[in-house]
Scaffold this motif. Structure first.
Motif, short mmCIF file in Angstrom:
data_model
loop_
_atom_site.label_atom_id
_atom_site.label_comp_id
_atom_site.label_asym_id
_atom_site.label_seq_id
_atom_site.Cartn_x
_atom_site.Cartn_y
_atom_site.Cartn_z
N ARG A 202 0.83 -1.21 0.00
CA ARG A 202 0.00 0.00 0.00
C ARG A 202 0.86 1.26 0.00
O ARG A 202 0.57 2.22 -0.73
CB ARG A 202 -0.92 0.00 1.21
N ILE A 203 1.91 1.25 0.83
CA ILE A 203 2.78 2.43 0.89
C ILE A 203 3.42 2.70 -0.47
O ILE A 203 3.42 3.84 -0.96
CB ILE A 203 3.87 2.25 1.96
N PHE A 204 3.96 1.63 -1.10
CA PHE A 204 4.61 1.82 -2.41
C PHE A 204 3.59 2.26 -3.46
O PHE A 204 3.91 3.08 -4.33
CB PHE A 204 5.31 0.53 -2.83
N ALA A 205 2.38 1.72 -3.39
CA ALA A 205 1.35 2.13 -4.35
C ALA A 205 0.98 3.59 -4.16
O ALA A 205 0.80 4.33 -5.14
CB ALA A 205 0.11 1.24 -4.19
N ASP A 206 0.87 4.03 -2.90
CA ASP A 206 0.53 5.43 -2.64
C ASP A 206 1.66 6.36 -3.09
O ASP A 206 1.40 7.46 -3.60
CB ASP A 206 0.24 5.63 -1.15
N ALA A 207 2.92 5.93 -2.89
CA ALA A 207 4.04 6.73 -3.37
C ALA A 207 4.03 6.82 -4.89
O ALA A 207 4.30 7.88 -5.48
CB ALA A 207 5.36 6.13 -2.89
N ASP A 208 3.68 5.71 -5.54
CA ASP A 208 3.62 5.68 -7.00
C ASP A 208 2.55 6.64 -7.53
O ASP A 208 2.76 7.37 -8.50
CB ASP A 208 3.35 4.26 -7.48
N ARG A 209 1.39 6.66 -6.85
CA ARG A 209 0.32 7.57 -7.28
C ARG A 209 0.76 9.02 -7.15
O ARG A 209 0.29 9.90 -7.91
CB ARG A 209 -0.93 7.33 -6.43
N LEU B 130 1.06 10.76 1.62
CA LEU B 130 0.88 9.73 2.64
C LEU B 130 -0.09 10.20 3.73
O LEU B 130 -0.91 9.42 4.22
CB LEU B 130 2.23 9.35 3.25
N ARG B 131 0.00 11.46 4.11
CA ARG B 131 -0.92 11.98 5.13
C ARG B 131 -2.36 11.99 4.60
O ARG B 131 -3.30 11.67 5.33
CB ARG B 131 -0.48 13.37 5.57
N GLU B 132 -2.54 12.34 3.34
CA GLU B 132 -3.88 12.36 2.75
C GLU B 132 -4.50 10.97 2.74
O GLU B 132 -5.72 10.83 2.82
CB GLU B 132 -3.82 12.90 1.32
N ARG B 133 -3.64 9.93 2.66
CA ARG B 133 -4.15 8.57 2.60
C ARG B 133 -4.16 7.90 3.97
O ARG B 133 -4.29 6.68 4.08
CB ARG B 133 -3.33 7.76 1.60
N GLY B 134 -4.00 8.70 5.03
CA GLY B 134 -4.20 8.20 6.38
C GLY B 134 -3.01 7.57 7.07
O GLY B 134 -3.15 7.00 8.16
N TRP B 135 -1.81 7.67 6.48
CA TRP B 135 -0.64 7.08 7.12
C TRP B 135 -0.17 7.95 8.27
O TRP B 135 -0.23 9.19 8.22
CB TRP B 135 0.51 6.91 6.12
N LEU C 291 14.65 11.28 -2.96
CA LEU C 291 15.40 12.48 -3.29
C LEU C 291 14.79 13.68 -2.57
O LEU C 291 13.57 13.74 -2.39
CB LEU C 291 15.40 12.70 -4.80
N PRO C 292 15.61 14.63 -2.14
CA PRO C 292 15.09 15.77 -1.35
C PRO C 292 13.92 16.48 -2.02
O PRO C 292 12.97 16.87 -1.34
CB PRO C 292 16.32 16.69 -1.24
N ALA C 293 13.95 16.65 -3.34
CA ALA C 293 12.88 17.37 -4.03
C ALA C 293 11.55 16.63 -3.96
O ALA C 293 10.48 17.25 -4.09
CB ALA C 293 13.28 17.60 -5.49
N ALA C 294 11.60 15.31 -3.77
CA ALA C 294 10.37 14.51 -3.76
C ALA C 294 9.75 14.40 -2.37
O ALA C 294 8.60 13.97 -2.23
CB ALA C 294 10.67 13.11 -4.30
N MET C 295 10.48 14.81 -1.34
CA MET C 295 10.02 14.60 0.04
C MET C 295 8.68 15.30 0.34
O MET C 295 7.77 14.68 0.91
CB MET C 295 11.10 15.03 1.01
N PRO C 296 8.52 16.60 0.03
CA PRO C 296 7.24 17.26 0.36
C PRO C 296 6.03 16.58 -0.26
O PRO C 296 5.01 16.40 0.40
CB PRO C 296 7.43 18.68 -0.18
N ALA C 297 6.14 16.19 -1.53
CA ALA C 297 5.01 15.55 -2.21
C ALA C 297 4.66 14.22 -1.56
O ALA C 297 3.48 13.87 -1.42
CB ALA C 297 5.33 15.35 -3.69
N LEU C 298 5.68 13.46 -1.15
CA LEU C 298 5.43 12.17 -0.52
C LEU C 298 4.75 12.35 0.83
O LEU C 298 3.80 11.62 1.17
CB LEU C 298 6.74 11.41 -0.35
N ILE C 299 5.20 13.32 1.62
CA ILE C 299 4.60 13.56 2.93
C ILE C 299 3.12 13.92 2.78
O ILE C 299 2.25 13.37 3.49
CB ILE C 299 5.36 14.68 3.67
N VAL C 300 2.81 14.81 1.85
CA VAL C 300 1.42 15.22 1.64
C VAL C 300 0.57 14.01 1.21
O VAL C 300 -0.53 13.79 1.73
CB VAL C 300 1.35 16.34 0.58
#
Length: 361
Positions: A308-315, A352-357, A341-350
């Motif tokens: 699930r985590i990898f799928a959410d990161a992929d989305r 994952l939080r939106e999907r309840g992690w 990568l540092p540039a990808a960190m903000p998008a991943l945090i948003v």
């Protein structure tokens, strides 16, 4: 390459056979233990029937102590048009072959720089060598066509060819493989009789340092016995560093302020040297080391969580560069550290939080 003979159906030999068979090469399997060859054949690595005539390439995947004798038999019998070994040391087998008076024009020494803690054909995979260095050590006697066949093998296994001198290779693997394995074993040995209350505190650090100590001791005895000099030289240097570090740590206990200052500087020097050395370790696919940021996610110990985590990161369009898992002691949950990568960190945090992690700082 249309036909190959793999002699030795352990982890490396069977993984090579699986890769070749999966790409249309007819692979014949041979082992001193026929049952092991039959197991490899049952996995789809080839056939344990002997070849009807000379094969295009013989791949000797036996312990280092038996490499030269096995190769000499292959070359003298004309069992293959080209022959190579995949032992983790190169200088010793070559010198043994020279002493046996074998024509080395059809031979090249090689070493795929990949492996696992597990051994045997059941641990083999067809992608074990993908993206990994594969060292080739041709001599002045090695025929050009033999080198080309070896390069074709490396390509079929999707590895990256690296040409080196045999003795330079042995010094290099002593540094990056053999010596670290012994050090990991020495650290892990401290845990053998440690108090259970102490061992239960183990975290990712001790797991990282001791992971390779789980490897098969007999296999490693074969490897170390074939390359003892370079490994001993390196361990001697490490021993000197350890002696200096012990003295520096003792100095930190001193009531003399000057001694404490000197001890602190010495210990800090060791840590900084470690930083400098670690920064030279290649990154993914042998490229220059990259700087990653980590996002830590709390997960339950149940099926499908990682997927699930990898799928959410992929989305979210984020590539996970590396991942580490630390299980919580006494609890059915753990922390997953996602390296991006540092540039990808903000998008991943948003995302994952939106999907309840649940994220941890």
């Amino acid at each position: 390459m249309r036909t190959a003979l793999v002699i030795g159906t352990g982890l490396i030999g069977t993984s090579i056979a699986l890769a070749l068979a999966g790409r249309g090469v007819t692979v014949h399997l041979m082992d001193h233990d026929p049952q092991q060859a039959r197991t490899a054949a049952a996995l789809g690595a080839g056939t344990d029937d002997p070849p009807a005539g000379p094969v295009d390439l013989a791949i000797v995947a036996v312990p280092p102590a038996h490499v030269a004798a096995t190769l000499a038999g292959v070359l003298r019998d004309g069992a293959a048009r080209a022959a190579l070994d995949v032992a983790s040391v190169k200088g010793g087998p070559r010198r043994e072959l020279e002493a046996l008076g074998v024509d080395l024009s059809a031979y090249i020494g090689t070493h795929p720089m990949s492996g696992r803690e597990k051994s045997g054909p059941l641990a083999a995979t067809d992608n074990l060598f993908e993206g990994r260095p594969w060292v080739l050590t041709p001599t002045r006697d090695t025929d050009t066509e033999v080198l080309n066949v070896a390069l074709e093998l490396v390509s079929l296994c999707r590895a990256v060819p690296v040409v080196m001198d045999a003795d330079a290779h042995d010094r290099a693997v002593a540094l990056v493989s053999h010596m670290p394995h012994l050090l990991a074993s020495l650290v892990a040995a401290r845990l053998e009789h440690a108090e259970e209350s102490a061992v239960r505190l183990s975290g990712q650090g001790i797991r990282d340092v001791t992971r390779i100590a789980a490897s098969e001791p007999r296999m490693w005895m074969d490897i170390l016995a074939a390359n003892p000099g370079p490994v001993a030289d390196l361990l001697s240097e490490v021993a000197a560093d350890l002696d200096d570090t012990v003295r520096a740590l003792r100095a930190l206990q001193s009531s003399d302020e000057e001694k404490r200052l000197g001890g602190g500087l010495a210990v800090e020097g060791v840590l900084r040297r470690g930083n400098a050395g670690q920064s030279r370790v290649p990154g993914k696919h042998g490229s220059a080391p990259a700087s990653y940021e980590s996002v830590v996610v709390l997960i339950g110990d149940e099926p499908g969580q990682l997927a699930r985590i990898f799928a959410d990161a992929d989305r979210a369009g984020v590539n996970i560069e590396d991942v580490r898992i630390e299980h919580a002691t006494g609890r059915q949950e753990g922390l997953v550290q996602l390296m991006v990568l540092p540039a990808a960190m903000p998008a991943l945090i948003v995302a994952l939080r939106e999907r309840g992690w649940s994220l941890r700082q």
